[in-house]
Design a protein around this motif. Structure first.
Motif, short mmCIF file in Angstrom:
data_model
loop_
_atom_site.label_atom_id
_atom_site.label_comp_id
_atom_site.label_asym_id
_atom_site.label_seq_id
_atom_site.Cartn_x
_atom_site.Cartn_y
_atom_site.Cartn_z
N GLY A 97 -18.20 35.28 -65.59
CA GLY A 97 -17.02 35.14 -64.75
C GLY A 97 -16.01 36.21 -65.08
N GLY A 98 -14.75 35.85 -64.97
CA GLY A 98 -13.66 36.76 -65.31
C GLY A 98 -13.31 36.60 -66.78
N VAL A 99 -12.04 36.39 -67.02
CA VAL A 99 -11.58 36.30 -68.40
C VAL A 99 -12.20 35.11 -69.15
CG1 VAL A 99 -9.49 34.94 -67.90
CG2 VAL A 99 -9.54 36.50 -69.87
N SER A 100 -12.49 34.03 -68.45
CA SER A 100 -13.06 32.84 -69.11
C SER A 100 -14.56 32.95 -69.36
CB SER A 100 -12.78 31.58 -68.29
OG SER A 100 -13.61 31.55 -67.14
N PHE A 155 -15.59 39.27 -67.46
CA PHE A 155 -15.41 40.41 -66.54
C PHE A 155 -16.76 41.00 -66.13
CE2 PHE A 155 -11.61 40.20 -69.29
CZ PHE A 155 -10.69 39.85 -68.32
N VAL A 156 -17.63 40.13 -65.68
CA VAL A 156 -19.02 40.49 -65.39
C VAL A 156 -19.14 41.66 -64.41
CG1 VAL A 156 -19.33 38.79 -63.54
CG2 VAL A 156 -21.30 39.52 -64.90
N GLY A 157 -18.23 41.77 -63.48
CA GLY A 157 -18.30 42.84 -62.49
C GLY A 157 -18.23 44.23 -63.10
N PHE A 163 -27.25 44.78 -63.60
CA PHE A 163 -26.42 44.36 -64.73
C PHE A 163 -26.88 45.06 -66.00
CE2 PHE A 163 -25.67 41.61 -68.39
CZ PHE A 163 -24.29 41.47 -68.31
N THR A 164 -25.93 45.68 -66.70
CA THR A 164 -26.21 46.31 -67.99
C THR A 164 -25.28 45.69 -69.02
OG1 THR A 164 -26.82 48.36 -66.87
CG2 THR A 164 -26.35 48.50 -69.23
N PRO A 165 -25.82 44.98 -70.00
CA PRO A 165 -24.97 44.30 -70.98
C PRO A 165 -24.41 45.26 -72.03
CG PRO A 165 -27.24 44.04 -71.61
CD PRO A 165 -27.24 44.78 -70.28
N ASN A 166 -23.32 44.85 -72.63
CA ASN A 166 -22.85 45.59 -73.80
C ASN A 166 -23.61 45.07 -75.03
OD1 ASN A 166 -21.54 43.24 -74.82
ND2 ASN A 166 -19.67 43.74 -73.69
#
Length: 187
Positions: free
Chosen positions: A116-119, A148-150, A159-162
């Motif tokens: 999601g976003g911040v949560s 901040f998935v976007g 999608f590329t994860p950190n």
């Protein structure tokens, strides 16, 4: 032979869940802890709102879509739910998909990937755990939260994860393998 089922919970057009689910599928393949990985997109599955006349615990399914869903879920040894957060909770589609069945879920571990976003979808994950527990599933502690998935999607919606998100996925997959083995005698 161990089988992991990844369930993409959001069915909304334009959702982020599918690219995240595809990443989880690739991560599980690289991890190697499961012999088979089944990516289930609830939008593609397209289950109608619960339409079975009998309680799911009886496993007296009358509809072909339920029988197929039961076979797919029953074949899995562990699950990963990819959860979007809508209005501080999980989606109606995933609740419907879970409620269709009963016995097929029991004594299997579940990992949660929320975004999601911040949560980072944490409220959806926390709200979903009692549902899993009521079906005798074991929601594991290790999960993946993607804030901040976007920002982690490219122009092709890949999608590329950190590093932190990737490390969380590896830890979750390790635990799913452990719990799957430990719970197998109860199934």
């Amino acid at each position: 032979m161990s089988r992991l089922q990844i369930i993409v919970a959001s069915t909304r057009p334009g959702r982020v869940g599918l690219p995240v689910g595809q990443w989880v599928e690739a991560a599980a393949g690289k991890h190697g802890g499961f012999d088979e990985v089944d990516l289930t997109d609830l939008a593609e599955l397209d289950l109608p709102l619960m339409d079975e006349p009998n309680h799911p615990r009886l496993a007296r399914y009358t509809k072909d879509h339920t029988k197929e869903w039961a076979a797919r879920v029953g074949a899995a040894d562990a699950y990963v739910f990819v959860l979007a957060e809508y209005n501080h909770s999980y989606t109606a589609g995933v609740k419907n998909a879970v409620d269709y069945l009963h016995n097929e879920w029991q004594y299997k571990p579940a990992g949660l990937v929320s975004y999601g976003g911040v949560s980072a979808g944490l409220r959806a994950a926390q709200a979903f755990k009692p549902v899993l527990l009521s079906l005798k599933m074991v929601p594991i502690v290790e999960g993946v939260m993607i804030p901040f998935v976007g920002q982690s999607l490219d122009d092709e919606r890949v999608f590329t994860p950190n590093e932190t998100v990737q490390a969380s996925a590896d830890a979750m997959l390790d635990e799913l393998g452990r719990w799957s083995g430990a719970l197998s005698s109860l199934r």
